[in-house]
Design a protein around this motif. Sequence first.
Motif, PDB file in Angstrom:
ATOM      1  N   PRO A 130       0.814  -1.222   0.000  1.00 25.80           N
ATOM      2  CA  PRO A 130       0.000   0.000   0.000  1.00 25.80           C
ATOM      3  C   PRO A 130       0.846   1.270   0.000  1.00 25.80           C
ATOM      4  O   PRO A 130       1.835   1.371   0.728  1.00 25.80           O
ATOM      5  CB  PRO A 130      -0.812  -0.121   1.297  1.00 25.80           C
ATOM      6  CG  PRO A 130      -0.855  -1.588   1.588  1.00 25.80           C
ATOM      7  CD  PRO A 130       0.482  -2.121   1.129  1.00 25.80           C
ATOM      8  N   GLU A 133      -2.203   7.603  -2.654  1.00 26.73           N
ATOM      9  CA  GLU A 133      -2.843   7.712  -3.956  1.00 26.73           C
ATOM     10  C   GLU A 133      -1.943   8.440  -4.951  1.00 26.73           C
ATOM     11  O   GLU A 133      -1.919   8.102  -6.141  1.00 26.73           O
ATOM     12  CB  GLU A 133      -4.175   8.448  -3.817  1.00 26.73           C
ATOM     13  CG  GLU A 133      -4.970   8.532  -5.115  1.00 26.73           C
ATOM     14  CD  GLU A 133      -6.329   9.186  -4.921  1.00 26.73           C
ATOM     15  OE1 GLU A 133      -7.007   9.449  -5.938  1.00 26.73           O
ATOM     16  OE2 GLU A 133      -6.718   9.448  -3.754  1.00 26.73           O
ATOM     17  N   TRP A 136       0.702   6.020  -6.153  1.00 25.15           N
ATOM     18  CA  TRP A 136       0.049   5.033  -7.013  1.00 25.15           C
ATOM     19  C   TRP A 136      -0.230   5.601  -8.407  1.00 25.15           C
ATOM     20  O   TRP A 136       0.081   4.973  -9.419  1.00 25.15           O
ATOM     21  CB  TRP A 136      -1.248   4.571  -6.355  1.00 25.15           C
ATOM     22  CG  TRP A 136      -1.983   3.507  -7.113  1.00 25.15           C
ATOM     23  CD1 TRP A 136      -3.066   3.665  -7.922  1.00 25.15           C
ATOM     24  CD2 TRP A 136      -1.690   2.104  -7.126  1.00 25.15           C
ATOM     25  NE1 TRP A 136      -3.469   2.457  -8.440  1.00 25.15           N
ATOM     26  CE2 TRP A 136      -2.643   1.483  -7.963  1.00 25.15           C
ATOM     27  CE3 TRP A 136      -0.723   1.313  -6.498  1.00 25.15           C
ATOM     28  CZ2 TRP A 136      -2.658   0.102  -8.195  1.00 25.15           C
ATOM     29  CZ3 TRP A 136      -0.737  -0.059  -6.733  1.00 25.15           C
ATOM     30  CH2 TRP A 136      -1.686  -0.643  -7.559  1.00 25.15           C
ATOM     31  N   GLU A 162       1.741  -5.489  -7.390  1.00 25.45           N
ATOM     32  CA  GLU A 162       0.889  -6.279  -6.494  1.00 25.45           C
ATOM     33  C   GLU A 162       0.262  -7.444  -7.256  1.00 25.45           C
ATOM     34  O   GLU A 162       0.261  -7.465  -8.498  1.00 25.45           O
ATOM     35  CB  GLU A 162      -0.201  -5.377  -5.893  1.00 25.45           C
ATOM     36  CG  GLU A 162      -1.395  -5.117  -6.794  1.00 25.45           C
ATOM     37  CD  GLU A 162      -1.132  -4.310  -8.055  1.00 25.45           C
ATOM     38  OE1 GLU A 162      -1.967  -4.359  -8.982  1.00 25.45           O
ATOM     39  OE2 GLU A 162      -0.096  -3.622  -8.121  1.00 25.45           O
TER      40      GLU A 162
END
Length: 301
Positions: A130, A133, A136, A162
Amino acid sequence: MAGKFPAYDNHFHMSPSGRNIEALREFEAAGGTGITLVTLPYPEVPIRKGSDFADSFDITYRLAQRAREETSVEVNVAVGPYPIILIGLAEAYGLERAEEIMVEGMEIAAKAVEEGRSAAIGEIGRPHFPVSEEIWDASNRVLKRGFELARDVGCPVIIHCESDADTMRTLGEIADSARLPREMVIKHHCDPLVRDDEVLGLMPSIPASKSLLKEALSKGDRFFIETDFIDDAEKPSIMMPPATVPKKVASWASSGVPEETICRINRDLPERYYGRPRIPIAPSCRLTVLRTWTRIPSAWQ
């Protein structure tokens, strides 16, 4: 070929501070015939600017050249900006500059393919854990640019990311948006996803564990096998040892896996994705491996 069958490890690392050629000799002695040598974020070359990637990738080219000179193993190289590097760069220089540096690394990797020093761009992708945002989204933008470059030079990409229920779908969508054929996207450390409805057109590269390969073979023979041998002297057991793939292939042969299946996975698929005819290396260019270039077959376009 040490044994009757080819044995190809699709994700193998070598480090100048690790066992490198010694590890590859272990692979060869067990019957290994070919590897995809994937670059690492070498501590010898910290990444602070885009051009640092060229110096880092040069370590991989030198290791590959030495491997070709000292073993009979077929060595196909993959270079690209390791996706986790983005996080450290963002902390040091801000996300916008970090993204620019990563894209520069992609462009250097694509140029290496054009020049014949590399056969694929990888491992690239996004963090496998994780993140914010912002990280990502930036990772996906960098990844899309890598896909576009791979499309332009006609090579596969090897993906580190992932593994969840949406991974293959989202990678496929990025490939579509970049107009890169989905089958040119190789998912490293993939679950035993082989059927069309599982891979959605992408190419799986599956860890060489007995249980994962047993499940994969029950579904078909369209997949690579890999160890992800890390070559870290301080963590010798962190991933599978170098001889794992040839030992698995030998066990397949003794247990009745059809020869055509073994050869498809360990010879035909590597040749299709990475194989290009070699051209002679001039003595003054011993550390630069040149190959003639072949565009993506029309069936892939």
